[in-house]
Each structure stands twice: as structure tokens, then as C-alpha cells.
Design an enzyme around this catalytic site. Structure first.
Site, PDB file in Angstrom:
ATOM      1  N   ALA A 131      69.799  57.321  24.643  1.00  0.00           N
ATOM      2  CA  ALA A 131      69.881  57.967  26.101  1.00  0.00           C
ATOM      3  C   ALA A 131      69.994  57.264  26.833  1.00  0.00           C
ATOM      4  CB  ALA A 131      68.646  59.282  26.379  1.00  0.00           C
ATOM      5  N   ASP A 132      69.711  57.025  28.590  1.00  0.00           N
ATOM      6  CA  ASP A 132      70.289  56.892  28.881  1.00  0.00           C
ATOM      7  C   ASP A 132      69.795  57.336  30.212  1.00  0.00           C
ATOM      8  OD1 ASP A 132      70.671  53.161  29.622  1.00  0.00           O
ATOM      9  OD2 ASP A 132      71.313  54.759  31.352  1.00  0.00           O
ATOM     10  N   THR A 133      69.023  56.890  31.291  1.00  0.00           N
ATOM     11  CA  THR A 133      69.132  57.448  32.674  1.00  0.00           C
ATOM     12  C   THR A 133      69.038  56.638  33.827  1.00  0.00           C
ATOM     13  OG1 THR A 133      66.898  59.220  31.736  1.00  0.00           O
ATOM     14  CG2 THR A 133      66.726  58.481  33.840  1.00  0.00           C
ATOM     15  N   LYS A 155      74.795  52.761  22.893  1.00  0.00           N
ATOM     16  CA  LYS A 155      73.315  52.292  22.233  1.00  0.00           C
ATOM     17  C   LYS A 155      73.213  52.834  21.370  1.00  0.00           C
ATOM     18  CE  LYS A 155      70.667  52.351  26.282  1.00  0.00           C
ATOM     19  NZ  LYS A 155      69.002  53.162  27.224  1.00  0.00           N
ATOM     20  N   GLY A 197      72.491  60.382  29.978  1.00  0.00           N
ATOM     21  CA  GLY A 197      73.229  61.175  29.043  1.00  0.00           C
ATOM     22  C   GLY A 197      72.565  61.163  28.058  1.00  0.00           C
TER      23      GLY A 197
END
Length: 208
Positions: A78-80, A56, A115
Site C-alpha cells: 500500500a501507499d498513501t 512495492k 493505493g
């Protein structure tokens, strides 16, 4: 006169914007970077969160560089990911999604991984991975049905929003609460500060 680098958030998530604002940080630009979030074969949840946040950030940076008025910026992504063991739960979009997710989470522990990826104006890429353990109470079918009817779960990883009604499901939480909401603030602020972003520049203008 030198121009201070701006902050570009590579996400359209209202929750991430609100969390940054909570820390006194106002992104100069919100630039959602859609990527294919399908896990790779046998990919671990923590690896997926790191990979997607990096993709991203890189996609948002590439998009910025095609603009004539592009100036060096901090790009934050960010990625969850919510997981039960190695099983990655989807971002719930349908009734079946959320019912299946809540059925898996009922009465047991799961992990939430986020992340974070920051690309600095100099092009340096920095990453963090944050893990939080969450345990849900046993959820009777009537309570699952009531939560499904609320609609609060739509688009949420694991089919719930801990900052909303689903907060009543949590028996125990070990680690970062803001991580479960969608952006671990401590680690994000530390990452920005460590790379020279003036996180505290606007704090004097904040009023209770």
C-alpha cells in the site's frame, strides 16, 4: 497435504501492521520494499498512490522469489498520498516540511489517497484506490508549533497522524478513516477475501 499460502506485507509501517491485526489478520512476514517515491512530472496524486503500491508489491515478490524456501504467497502493498488539489505533500522529515504542510492544510480541505496492490499466489495483480476527504480547522501558529514539538509528524504523509494528536484538527472527514491512518481496511479485507485468502480464519481465537 497442501500448504496454505502465506501473507507477506510489503511494508514496515507499524500503523499498517496494527490495522491488519485489528481485522484479525497477522502477516506471516513483513518485507518492506523501498522504492523511489518521487512523483513523476505532472503525476496526479491518485496515480502516484497506485503506481507506488504496485512497485512495492512487485519488488517484494521479486525479493521472495530469490529465496530457496520461497513458497507462493499473497503479497500485499500500500501507499498513501496526501494532496491539496494536485499538490502532493511530502512525508515530513524536517521542521520545515511539517510547518509547510500544516500551513497548507490549515482551514481547508485536502484529500488522502491510498493505493492497495495484491499479488496472488497465482500471480494475478489486483489494485484498489481509496480516496478520503479531510478538512482541518484553522491552525494558529502556536498550535502548529506545539504539534511540531510533539514529534508525532515524523515520516507521516502530509506531516500529521490522524490517529494521534492531529485528530483534534479534523473538522470533517468523508470516506474511510482507516485510509487516512494508512490502510483502508474495508477495501483491503474485501480484496483479500475476493482472492481466496482466509481472512476470518483466526477470528474465533480473538478475545475481547
Amino acid at each position: 497435504m497442501s500448504i496454505l499460502p502465506k501473507l507477506v506485507l510489503a511494508s514496515g509501517s507499524p500503523r499498517r501492521i496494527e490495522l491488519l491485526q485489528q481485522a484479525g489478520i497477522e502477516p506471516d512476514r513483513v518485507l518492506p520494499a523501498g522504492v523511489d517515491e518521487t512523483p513523476l512530472r505532472a503525476e496526479h496524486p491518485r496515480s502516484l498512490a497506485k503506481r507506488l503500491s504496485k512497485e512495492k508489491a512487485e519488488k517484494a515478490l521479486a525479493s521472495l522469489q530469490t529465496e530457496e524456501d520461497y513458497a507462493p504467497s499473497f503479497v500485499l502493498a500500500a501507499d498513501t498520498v496526501v494532496a491539496v488539489g494536485r499538490r502532493i505533500l511530502p512525508k515530513a522529515e524536517t521542521f520545515d516540511d511539517v510547518v509547510n504542510c500544516l500551513g497548507l492544510l490549515s482551514g481547508r480541505s485536502h484529500r488522502v489517497y491510498s493505493g492497495i496492490c495484491l499479488i496472488t499466489p497465482a500471480g494475478k495483480l489486483r489494485q484498489r484506490l481509496v480516496e478520503t476527504r479531510v478538512r482541518f480547522k484553522r491552525l494558529p501558529r502556536a498550535e502548529i508549533d506545539a504539534y511540531v514539538a510533539s514529534g508525532e509528524w515524523r515520516g507521516k504523509a502530509g506531516g500529521y497522524a490522524v490517529q494521534g494528536l492531529a485528530g483534534a484538527f479534523v473538522v470533517k472527514l468523508v470516506g474511510s478513516y482507516t485510509n487516512v491512518v494508512g490502510l483502508p481496511l474495508y477495501e483491503t479485507v474485501a480484496l483479500l477475501t475476493g482472492e481466496g485468502f482466509k481472512v476470518h480464519a483466526n477470528w474465533q481465537s480473538v478475545r475481547p
